[in-house]
Design a protein around this motif. Structure first.
Motif, PDB file in Angstrom:
ATOM      1  N   ILE A  74       1.007  -1.184  -0.026  1.00 46.91           N
ATOM      2  CA  ILE A  74       0.042  -0.177   0.077  1.00 46.91           C
ATOM      3  C   ILE A  74       0.830   1.184   0.012  1.00 46.91           C
ATOM      4  O   ILE A  74       0.514   2.243  -0.672  1.00 46.91           O
ATOM      5  CB  ILE A  74      -1.027   0.062   1.193  1.00 46.91           C
ATOM      6  N   GLU A  75       2.086   1.360   0.491  1.00 50.24           N
ATOM      7  CA  GLU A  75       3.117   2.223   0.804  1.00 50.24           C
ATOM      8  C   GLU A  75       3.284   3.013  -0.705  1.00 50.24           C
ATOM      9  O   GLU A  75       3.650   4.199  -0.798  1.00 50.24           O
ATOM     10  CB  GLU A  75       4.099   1.878   1.348  1.00 50.24           C
ATOM     11  N   PHE A  82      -0.304   8.035   4.894  1.00 47.19           N
ATOM     12  CA  PHE A  82       0.378   7.313   5.755  1.00 47.19           C
ATOM     13  C   PHE A  82       0.625   8.183   7.231  1.00 47.19           C
ATOM     14  O   PHE A  82       0.951   7.618   8.200  1.00 47.19           O
ATOM     15  CB  PHE A  82       1.747   6.540   5.650  1.00 47.19           C
ATOM     16  N   GLU A  83       0.708   9.497   7.027  1.00 45.68           N
ATOM     17  CA  GLU A  83       0.672  10.504   8.015  1.00 45.68           C
ATOM     18  C   GLU A  83      -0.722  10.711   8.604  1.00 45.68           C
ATOM     19  O   GLU A  83      -0.592  10.708   9.953  1.00 45.68           O
ATOM     20  CB  GLU A  83       1.250  11.721   7.570  1.00 45.68           C
ATOM     21  N   LYS A  84      -1.742  10.444   8.124  1.00 51.70           N
ATOM     22  CA  LYS A  84      -3.064  10.726   8.622  1.00 51.70           C
ATOM     23  C   LYS A  84      -3.414   9.407   8.999  1.00 51.70           C
ATOM     24  O   LYS A  84      -3.811   8.396   8.146  1.00 51.70           O
ATOM     25  CB  LYS A  84      -3.817  11.137   7.344  1.00 51.70           C
ATOM     26  N   ARG A  85      -3.422   8.922  10.583  1.00 51.01           N
ATOM     27  CA  ARG A  85      -3.693   7.828  10.882  1.00 51.01           C
ATOM     28  C   ARG A  85      -4.800   7.728  11.746  1.00 51.01           C
ATOM     29  O   ARG A  85      -5.390   8.640  12.563  1.00 51.01           O
ATOM     30  CB  ARG A  85      -2.399   7.143  11.596  1.00 51.01           C
ATOM     31  N   GLU A  86      -5.669   6.509  11.771  1.00 50.65           N
ATOM     32  CA  GLU A  86      -6.821   6.309  12.533  1.00 50.65           C
ATOM     33  C   GLU A  86      -6.562   4.861  13.062  1.00 50.65           C
ATOM     34  O   GLU A  86      -5.896   3.995  12.785  1.00 50.65           O
ATOM     35  CB  GLU A  86      -8.135   6.283  11.640  1.00 50.65           C
ATOM     36  N   ARG A  91      -9.188  -7.227  11.715  1.00 49.07           N
ATOM     37  CA  ARG A  91      -9.994  -8.597  11.881  1.00 49.07           C
ATOM     38  C   ARG A  91     -10.688  -8.933  13.020  1.00 49.07           C
ATOM     39  O   ARG A  91     -10.687 -10.023  13.505  1.00 49.07           O
ATOM     40  CB  ARG A  91      -8.763  -9.666  11.295  1.00 49.07           C
ATOM     41  N   ASN A  92     -11.464  -7.941  13.579  1.00 45.96           N
ATOM     42  CA  ASN A  92     -12.176  -8.035  14.850  1.00 45.96           C
ATOM     43  C   ASN A  92     -11.270  -8.766  15.777  1.00 45.96           C
ATOM     44  O   ASN A  92     -11.675  -9.464  16.859  1.00 45.96           O
ATOM     45  CB  ASN A  92     -13.252  -9.135  14.555  1.00 45.96           C
ATOM     46  N   ARG A  93     -10.017  -8.435  16.021  1.00 51.32           N
ATOM     47  CA  ARG A  93      -9.131  -9.027  16.891  1.00 51.32           C
ATOM     48  C   ARG A  93      -8.293  -8.074  17.749  1.00 51.32           C
ATOM     49  O   ARG A  93      -7.996  -8.304  18.956  1.00 51.32           O
ATOM     50  CB  ARG A  93      -8.109 -10.067  15.987  1.00 51.32           C
ATOM     51  N   TYR A  94      -7.565  -7.379  17.143  1.00 45.08           N
ATOM     52  CA  TYR A  94      -7.009  -6.133  17.773  1.00 45.08           C
ATOM     53  C   TYR A  94      -6.968  -4.877  17.243  1.00 45.08           C
ATOM     54  O   TYR A  94      -7.158  -4.757  15.889  1.00 45.08           O
ATOM     55  CB  TYR A  94      -5.318  -6.734  17.962  1.00 45.08           C
ATOM     56  N   ASP A  95      -6.457  -3.857  18.035  1.00 47.49           N
ATOM     57  CA  ASP A  95      -6.535  -2.362  17.543  1.00 47.49           C
ATOM     58  C   ASP A  95      -5.256  -2.031  16.832  1.00 47.49           C
ATOM     59  O   ASP A  95      -4.075  -2.614  17.325  1.00 47.49           O
ATOM     60  CB  ASP A  95      -6.927  -1.590  18.276  1.00 47.49           C
ATOM     61  N   ALA A  96      -5.145  -1.471  15.804  1.00 45.84           N
ATOM     62  CA  ALA A  96      -3.854  -0.904  15.166  1.00 45.84           C
ATOM     63  C   ALA A  96      -4.035   0.474  14.619  1.00 45.84           C
ATOM     64  O   ALA A  96      -5.159   0.744  14.157  1.00 45.84           O
ATOM     65  CB  ALA A  96      -3.624  -1.945  14.209  1.00 45.84           C
ATOM     66  N   SER A  97      -3.114   1.367  14.654  1.00 43.45           N
ATOM     67  CA  SER A  97      -2.980   2.674  13.965  1.00 43.45           C
ATOM     68  C   SER A  97      -2.732   2.379  12.597  1.00 43.45           C
ATOM     69  O   SER A  97      -1.536   1.925  12.023  1.00 43.45           O
ATOM     70  CB  SER A  97      -2.137   3.464  14.790  1.00 43.45           C
ATOM     71  N   VAL A  98      -3.571   2.722  11.697  1.00 44.42           N
ATOM     72  CA  VAL A  98      -3.436   2.452  10.212  1.00 44.42           C
ATOM     73  C   VAL A  98      -3.470   3.690   9.548  1.00 44.42           C
ATOM     74  O   VAL A  98      -4.123   4.793   9.810  1.00 44.42           O
ATOM     75  CB  VAL A  98      -4.626   1.495   9.784  1.00 44.42           C
ATOM     76  N   PRO A  99      -3.135   3.738   8.201  1.00 43.16           N
ATOM     77  CA  PRO A  99      -3.171   5.066   7.225  1.00 43.16           C
ATOM     78  C   PRO A  99      -4.496   4.978   6.668  1.00 43.16           C
ATOM     79  O   PRO A  99      -5.328   4.149   6.954  1.00 43.16           O
ATOM     80  CB  PRO A  99      -2.079   4.651   6.050  1.00 43.16           C
ATOM     81  N   THR A 100      -4.854   6.274   6.274  1.00 41.69           N
ATOM     82  CA  THR A 100      -6.083   6.656   5.731  1.00 41.69           C
ATOM     83  C   THR A 100      -6.222   6.933   4.072  1.00 41.69           C
ATOM     84  O   THR A 100      -5.224   7.238   3.660  1.00 41.69           O
ATOM     85  CB  THR A 100      -6.588   7.936   6.336  1.00 41.69           C
ATOM     86  N   VAL A 101      -7.243   6.290   3.854  1.00 40.32           N
ATOM     87  CA  VAL A 101      -7.461   6.445   2.233  1.00 40.32           C
ATOM     88  C   VAL A 101      -8.138   7.714   2.117  1.00 40.32           C
ATOM     89  O   VAL A 101      -9.078   8.017   2.624  1.00 40.32           O
ATOM     90  CB  VAL A 101      -8.427   5.353   1.576  1.00 40.32           C
ATOM     91  N   VAL A 102      -7.427   8.725   1.273  1.00 40.06           N
ATOM     92  CA  VAL A 102      -7.980  10.103   1.260  1.00 40.06           C
ATOM     93  C   VAL A 102      -8.463  10.486  -0.083  1.00 40.06           C
ATOM     94  O   VAL A 102      -8.858  11.567  -0.501  1.00 40.06           O
ATOM     95  CB  VAL A 102      -6.881  10.988   1.693  1.00 40.06           C
ATOM     96  N   GLY A 103      -8.097   9.455  -1.076  1.00 41.77           N
ATOM     97  CA  GLY A 103      -8.518   9.742  -2.341  1.00 41.77           C
ATOM     98  C   GLY A 103      -8.509   8.621  -3.275  1.00 41.77           C
ATOM     99  O   GLY A 103      -8.439   7.320  -2.992  1.00 41.77           O
ATOM    100  N   ALA A 104      -8.656   8.540  -4.418  1.00 36.68           N
ATOM    101  CA  ALA A 104      -8.775   7.556  -5.470  1.00 36.68           C
ATOM    102  C   ALA A 104      -7.350   6.723  -5.510  1.00 36.68           C
ATOM    103  O   ALA A 104      -6.365   7.466  -5.589  1.00 36.68           O
ATOM    104  CB  ALA A 104      -9.227   7.923  -7.016  1.00 36.68           C
ATOM    105  N   VAL A 105      -7.291   5.418  -5.231  1.00 33.57           N
ATOM    106  CA  VAL A 105      -6.145   4.720  -4.839  1.00 33.57           C
ATOM    107  C   VAL A 105      -5.784   4.196  -6.639  1.00 33.57           C
ATOM    108  O   VAL A 105      -6.614   3.805  -7.418  1.00 33.57           O
ATOM    109  CB  VAL A 105      -6.424   3.520  -4.135  1.00 33.57           C
ATOM    110  N   SER A 106      -4.456   4.378  -6.709  1.00 35.18           N
ATOM    111  CA  SER A 106      -3.911   3.760  -7.907  1.00 35.18           C
ATOM    112  C   SER A 106      -2.462   3.597  -7.744  1.00 35.18           C
ATOM    113  O   SER A 106      -1.789   3.832  -6.729  1.00 35.18           O
ATOM    114  CB  SER A 106      -3.845   4.867  -8.904  1.00 35.18           C
TER     115      SER A 106
END
Length: 342
Positions: A74-75, A82-86, A91-106
């Motif tokens: 994804i990088e 990757f700077e904007k994290r939530e 998988r309903n198992r553990y919490d993680a800080s992840v990057p945000t989809v901010v526009g069309a992916v390509s």
């Protein structure tokens, strides 16, 4: 593949200590720039050598060139910040800080194709390359753009297909998509997840595989497994539709799991990568233990379609343990070959 019971790994192998901290999942790189490029290639060469010495037939890169089996891909894509994290639940198992989809992916350029060419140059044996599957990719992100898991999955499927076609052109014999999310989100997997996976594999002439496991041997996963009871029947939910799919090989977890072996019958006709190595334990299997797991699987999969493998990736293990397990896998498959020839 003419050899009976061709062996392979599910994907990752431990990284050497010069490139990353041993026995740490998703450890940061210790090198930078050109040193990192050279370090990754050295690590990949070593992974190939370890596999060949252990009698592994279908050789992978040990995922030496990536830090994380999903986010490293994804990088390299556009549309993800990757700077904007939530924080999201993985998988309903553990919490993680992840990057945000901010526009069309390509995908503006190939991600792993040069690495795959390098792997191809190291061996004459068949090679396998792993990519994250569309559903597992969307489960590792916060989507602030599409607002639809399905829409985002289809976009990723299109991107994965571009990458997979170039991997095939680089000489990859099997492209494997990792979809542990199939063991959690059954309804979505059947509604559109398997179709999105087929889109990722569309038009490929090389073989395609889907790897569905119960995860690395980390605490979040082992704790989850303890809640699953005496029989793990998750595969029962998706195997009927996978059996009808265009995917050639299904990779699953068997050894030291509570998966009823007869569930493999649900994918009769497919090639099956049977996980005969427990990646959540430092105890090295004996070749006979491996052979025993494979014999049990042979009741439900034709001999010419059984591919002995590991349950999941081995990144969190020490190199000594992982090498021991690779050798046990190679030797266990050889026991079975001799039995079949007798």
């Amino acid at each position: 593949m003419t050899k009976l019971f061709p062996t392979s790994t599910a994907g990752s192998l431990p990284k050497p200590s010069w490139i990353a901290t041993p026995e740490v999942l998703w450890s940061p790189w210790k090198l930078e720039g050109e040193d990192l490029v050279a370090g990754k290639q050295d690590a990949l060469r070593l992974a190939v050598d370890d596999q060949q010495k252990a009698g592994i037939d279908i050789v992978g890169d040990g995922e030496q060139t990536r830090q994380h089996f999903v986010t490293t891909f994804i990088e390299h894509l556009d549309g993800v910040d990757f700077e904007k994290r939530e924080t999201v639940r993985i998988r309903n198992r553990y919490d993680a800080s992840v990057p945000t989809v901010v526009g069309a992916v390509s995908r503006s350029k190939p991600v792993f194709v040069e690495d795959a060419r390098f792997l191809r140059a190291q061996t004459d044996q068949p090679i396998k390359w792993t990519l994250p599957g569309p559903m597992t990719m969307i489960d590792t992100l916060y989507d602030a753009h599409y607002q639809s898991r399905e829409k985002l999955a289809w976009e990723f499927a299109r991107i994965l297909n571009e990458e997979a076609r170039e991997l095939e052109a680089a000489g990859v014999d099997i492209v494997q998509f990792d979809e542990p999310a199939f063991n959690v989100f059954f309804e979505e997997a059947n509604d559109w997840g398997i179709a999105a996976l087929e889109r990722a594999a569309e038009g490929l002439k090389c073989e395609t595989a889907v790897h569905i496991c119960y995860g690395y041997g980390i605490k979040a996963n082992t704790d989850w497994k303890k809640t699953l009871g005496s029989e793990w029947r998750q595969y029962e939910e998706t195997f009927p539709n996978l059996q009808k799919s265009s995917i050639d090989i299904v990779s699953l977890e068997c050894h030291h799991s509570n998966v009823p072996m007869d569930l493999i019958e649900l994918i009769r006709g497919k090639k099956v990568m049977v996980g005969a190595i427990d990646v959540a334990s430092d105890i090295v299997e004996t070749p006979e233990e491996v052979a025993d797991t494979l014999r049990k699987a042979l009741q439900f999969v034709d001999a010419d379609k059984l591919y002995p493998s590991t349950n999941c990736g081995m990144t969190p293990l020490s190199r000594r343990v992982a090498n021991g397990k690779l050798k046990a896998l190679g030797a266990g498959a050889e026991i079975l070959r001799k039995e079949q020839a007798a």
